[in-house]
Design an enzyme around this catalytic site. Sequence first.
Site, PDB file in Angstrom:
ATOM      1  N   LYS A   1       0.844  -1.182   0.000  1.00  0.00           N
ATOM      2  CA  LYS A   1       0.000   0.000   0.000  1.00  0.00           C
ATOM      3  C   LYS A   1       0.886   1.241   0.000  1.00  0.00           C
ATOM      4  CE  LYS A   1      -4.495   1.063   0.307  1.00  0.00           C
ATOM      5  NZ  LYS A   1      -5.497   0.483  -0.609  1.00  0.00           N
TER       6      LYS A   1
ATOM      7  N   THR B   1      -4.281  -4.975   0.754  1.00  0.00           N
ATOM      8  CA  THR B   1      -3.599  -3.698   0.972  1.00  0.00           C
ATOM      9  C   THR B   1      -4.447  -2.764   1.833  1.00  0.00           C
ATOM     10  OG1 THR B   1      -4.443  -2.678  -1.066  1.00  0.00           O
ATOM     11  CG2 THR B   1      -2.386  -3.933  -1.223  1.00  0.00           C
TER      12      THR B   1
ATOM     13  N   ARG C   1      28.325  34.520  -8.052  1.00  0.00           N
ATOM     14  CA  ARG C   1      27.038  34.100  -8.603  1.00  0.00           C
ATOM     15  C   ARG C   1      26.099  33.685  -7.472  1.00  0.00           C
ATOM     16  NH1 ARG C   1      27.521  27.910 -11.041  1.00  0.00           N
ATOM     17  NH2 ARG C   1      28.452  26.959  -9.196  1.00  0.00           N
TER      18      ARG C   1
ATOM     19  N   GLN D   1      29.915  20.730  -7.110  1.00  0.00           N
ATOM     20  CA  GLN D   1      30.572  19.480  -6.717  1.00  0.00           C
ATOM     21  C   GLN D   1      31.393  19.655  -5.445  1.00  0.00           C
ATOM     22  OE1 GLN D   1      30.281  20.614  -9.812  1.00  0.00           O
ATOM     23  NE2 GLN D   1      30.137  18.939 -11.308  1.00  0.00           N
TER      24      GLN D   1
ATOM     25  N   HIS E   1      19.420  27.434 -11.389  1.00  0.00           N
ATOM     26  CA  HIS E   1      20.076  28.623 -11.919  1.00  0.00           C
ATOM     27  C   HIS E   1      19.293  29.898 -11.626  1.00  0.00           C
ATOM     28  CE1 HIS E   1      22.792  25.934 -13.928  1.00  0.00           C
ATOM     29  NE2 HIS E   1      21.807  25.354 -14.587  1.00  0.00           N
TER      30      HIS E   1
END
Length: 282
Positions: A11, A56, A175, A218, A246
């Site tokens: 379920k 279920t 940025r 990263q 972005h």
Amino acid sequence: MIELAENRYGKSRVRLMKVTRNDRGHDLREGTVQVLLKGDFDSAHLLGDNSKILPTDTMKNTVYSIARASKATAMEDYAKELADFLLGRNRQVESVSIRVESALWKHLTFNGEPHPTAFMRGSAELQTTVVERAQNGPFRIVSGLDNLVLLKTANSGFEGYIKDSLTTLPETKDRLFGTAVCATWSYIAPNLPFDCIRVTLREAMLRTFANHESKSVQQTLYAMAESALENIAEIDEIEIIMPNKHCLLVDLSRFGQDNPNEIFVPTDEPHGYIEARVRRKV
């Protein structure tokens, strides 16, 4: 020749909200639960014989019943109770997997004091866990968080990358760095102070994100994973997904205006996609 390979059923999307009432006020928890069973269900697939099938709908009712009886505060402990109940009643089940996604609710605060019985949704962030156990086997617990939306407006750049005939992206030392973190980690033991660990791990990653001098998504991802492992001895690895959401600088020169990194267009699509799994050395 054709044969039945692996199969499981259960379920999904069982919505659950629990109010715990006490003298100082109420505690509120909201979750979405998934139950999956794996076991001896060949006869249902091959012969239409449902004699080994737990409906279920019964699983849904079990989610509510165990929640009512449970004293657990951590979602991991509740999931363990639910798994053990299902395994104990259904010997035909080889293993059970319980996934819980928990929403963030916070007490409303007035004059610095939390209201005892009024709440607001904190954000779209979800706290998650998947608890698995086979009959007479150990628990395997993988917890995490999803859609932790973060943004920093300083200490982020992107330079020194490959440039070819199709590259149009300009280098930048300054940025906006936006992301929606999804992280999962594995516990080394089944009985731990899960809520305390989660708070400490989350705060360690947030502090790293805020203070890290980022040269790339990263690099920051790895630093966040490293801080989680350094601060939490009870986990042995962590996997993090960090899309690069972005924020594009708007060209205002055609209006006779400059734009000293102040006006941006936030966009979700397309976005960069960065993931890594970081673990302790064996």
